[in-house]
Structures are given as structure tokens and as C-alpha cells.
Design a protein around this motif. Structure first.
Motif, short mmCIF file in Angstrom:
data_model
loop_
_atom_site.label_atom_id
_atom_site.label_comp_id
_atom_site.label_asym_id
_atom_site.label_seq_id
_atom_site.Cartn_x
_atom_site.Cartn_y
_atom_site.Cartn_z
N LYS A 4 -2.99 10.99 5.82
CA LYS A 4 -2.93 12.43 5.65
C LYS A 4 -3.25 13.13 6.97
CE LYS A 4 -4.21 13.39 1.57
NZ LYS A 4 -5.03 13.63 0.36
N GLU A 8 0.83 -1.20 0.00
CA GLU A 8 0.00 0.00 0.00
C GLU A 8 0.87 1.25 0.00
OE1 GLU A 8 -3.42 1.90 3.00
OE2 GLU A 8 -1.93 0.50 3.76
N THR A 59 3.37 7.58 -7.37
CA THR A 59 2.74 7.02 -6.18
C THR A 59 2.44 5.54 -6.31
OG1 THR A 59 0.53 7.63 -6.96
CG2 THR A 59 1.68 9.25 -5.58
N ARG A 67 -1.46 12.92 9.61
CA ARG A 67 -0.76 12.22 10.69
C ARG A 67 0.70 11.93 10.37
NH1 ARG A 67 -2.18 7.15 12.01
NH2 ARG A 67 -2.91 6.61 9.91
N ARG A 99 3.05 13.76 -1.60
CA ARG A 99 1.79 13.05 -1.81
C ARG A 99 1.56 12.13 -0.62
NH1 ARG A 99 2.53 16.23 -5.31
NH2 ARG A 99 2.44 15.94 -7.60
N TYR A 100 0.29 11.96 -0.23
CA TYR A 100 -0.04 11.10 0.90
C TYR A 100 -1.26 10.25 0.59
CZ TYR A 100 3.08 14.01 3.68
OH TYR A 100 4.18 14.68 4.17
N ALA A 101 -1.28 9.06 1.14
CA ALA A 101 -2.50 8.27 1.12
C ALA A 101 -3.51 8.93 2.06
CB ALA A 101 -2.21 6.84 1.59
N ASP A 102 -4.78 8.81 1.72
CA ASP A 102 -5.82 9.42 2.54
C ASP A 102 -5.78 8.91 3.99
OD1 ASP A 102 -8.37 9.57 -0.07
OD2 ASP A 102 -6.72 10.93 0.43
N SER A 103 -5.39 7.67 4.16
CA SER A 103 -5.41 7.05 5.49
C SER A 103 -4.37 7.63 6.43
CB SER A 103 -5.21 5.55 5.36
OG SER A 103 -3.99 5.26 4.72
#
Length: 125
Positions: free
Chosen positions: A64, A45, A107, A66, A58-62
């Protein structure tokens, strides 16, 4: 480029960890860098990426809000600061590098050609 990840460990829910990934070999500044994670029985992931351009991330929503990814080109190191950890963050975390032109910020895991060995992060409830 060779990558060596470190900084994983066991932490309680709500705690923090900072992962590091040191690179050696080819010029570090020419690579976009990323962190991925893989939990047992799950697919790899995407977590975060930092582009060749300073400050572009860029970040995964899970994660973001944190997690924060950063890079130090002089030290050839990419970091992942992880705050407010929860058990769903438990996984092996892998750093990766992609040799891309400066306008590209990958990504997808298949866009990264170089991988470190991973470091285990375990969050207890």
C-alpha cells in the motif's frame, strides 16, 4: 479468459517496474482482476485487486502506497505500477481474473478462476 503477463525484470532497490497483463476471450469488463506473487518456498500472496467498478481497488498492507493497480477495459489490460521496490518484493507475479458480480471485489486466490503464467520480478539490494 486467457491472461498473459509481462513487464518483469531485474531492478535495484528503490526502482520501479510496471507489469501488464493482457486478456483475451470473454468480455473483460465482467471480471475483477488481481495480482498475486509467489516467492520461492512461500505461499502465494495477494498483492492488489481492482474491482469491476472503476476506481475500486484493494491492496495488501505490504504494498500500500507503493503499488498501483489499474485497468484499461478498451485494451483488455490490467497494470501494476510498482514503485520503491525492495528485495522483499522479489517473486513471480501472477495476474488473475474473477468472474464476479459487480458488487464483489475478491482478494483471496481461491476466488480467482483464471490465471496467467507469471512474470519474474527481482529486486537487488
Amino acid at each position: 479468459v486467457q491472461l498473459q503477463a509481462s513487464g518483469g525484470g531485474l531492478v535495484q532497490t528503490g526502482g520501479s517496474l510496471r507489469l501488464s497483463c493482457a486478456a483475451s476471450g470473454r468480455p473483460f469488463s465482467r471480471f475483477a482482476l488481481g495480482w498475486f506473487r509467489q516467492a520461492p518456498g512461500k505461499e502465494r500472496e495477494f498483492v492488489a485487486a481492482i474491482c469491476r467498478s472503476e476506481g475500486s481497488t484493494r491492496y495488501a498492507d505490504s504494498v500500500k502506497g507503493r503499488f498501483t493497480i489499474s485497468r484499461d477495459n478498451a485494451k483488455k489490460t490490467v497494470y501494476l505500477q510498482m514503485n520503491s521496490l525492495n528485495p522483499e518484493d522479489t517473486a513471480v507475479y501472477l495476474c488473475a481474473a474473477a468472474a464476479v458480480i459487480i458488487t464483489v471485489c475478491p482478494t483471496g486466490h481461491n476466488e480467482f478462476g483464471y490465471w496467467g503464467q507469471g512474470t519474474q520480478v527481482t529486486v537487488s539490494s
